[in-house]
Design an enzyme around this catalytic site. Sequence first.
Site, short mmCIF file in Angstrom:
data_model
loop_
_atom_site.label_atom_id
_atom_site.label_comp_id
_atom_site.label_asym_id
_atom_site.label_seq_id
_atom_site.Cartn_x
_atom_site.Cartn_y
_atom_site.Cartn_z
N SER A 37 0.91 -1.11 0.09
CA SER A 37 0.04 -0.01 0.11
C SER A 37 0.89 1.25 -0.04
CB SER A 37 -0.94 0.10 1.16
OG SER A 37 -2.17 -0.95 0.79
N LYS A 40 -0.07 3.61 -2.77
CA LYS A 40 -1.11 4.84 -2.46
C LYS A 40 -0.55 6.24 -2.29
CE LYS A 40 -4.77 1.84 -0.52
NZ LYS A 40 -4.27 0.72 -0.32
N SER A 100 -5.94 3.00 4.62
CA SER A 100 -5.28 2.55 3.62
C SER A 100 -6.72 1.82 2.71
CB SER A 100 -4.27 1.38 3.76
OG SER A 100 -3.22 1.12 2.48
#
Length: 264
Positions: A37, A40, A100
């Site tokens: 993640s 992101k 997230s």
Amino acid sequence: MPSPTSARDPLSSITLDAATLTVIHQHNADIARQPASLTKLMTAYAAYACIGEYGHSWDETVTVADDDVHAVADDETRMGLVPGETVTLGRLLEGLMIVSGNDAALAMARHLGGSQPAFLERMNRHARQLGLRSTWFASVSGITTPRHASSARDMAMLAACLLNDHPQILAITAQRAFEHGSFSRNNQNALLGDDGVDGLKTGYTRAAGFCLAATACRAVPGRAQPVRLITVALGSESREARDARVRELLADGFAALAGTAMDA
């Protein structure tokens, strides 16, 4: 297109000065691997670019599509979106960065890019423009996907660009918890609250291991202004090991700066 390694490969890490991009520490920093993640960071960076270029607003409302929710597997992180509800882009950014949310990533990409493939193309275009040579995005959320890859160096450079271009994101990443409707979850960045730590992004998949891009701003003896450092660690075997290593690297980075200032 880089070929990502597995989480079983040696830990990758780097510490750099966010303002000057000077590297203070690096270890296996250029190994291409799944970034989980931490992806992101680019999802957010590309979203800010869309806001600036196409007249979008963070107050703009998005209607959540079925696929934004149902395409997220049960073992993936989410912000609790419900098909058919309306939510602002700003709220999606919070869900993206604090907890997230993969559902937030899908909804944001569809709304701003017109489709996930189009938004991915934008993410990869930004990666090329920023000189991220070990990076190729095949997912807008960071789920394990063939050919999806980055490196500790690239993630640290991306984090620096995000912070330097959009420092207001720190007001989001410093938040300890997030609620949306009946959903609530704590920020998984356990370093928040440490000396000067106010972000930035955690990540985990089985393929990537435990990952963290952390940032802290502290006063340094001999420096007129506080200094912001970024430390990225990819591929740790546990959350505890990851957090301990990043704490150590941040402390070593600031100590190195203090020693340099005293020698000057």
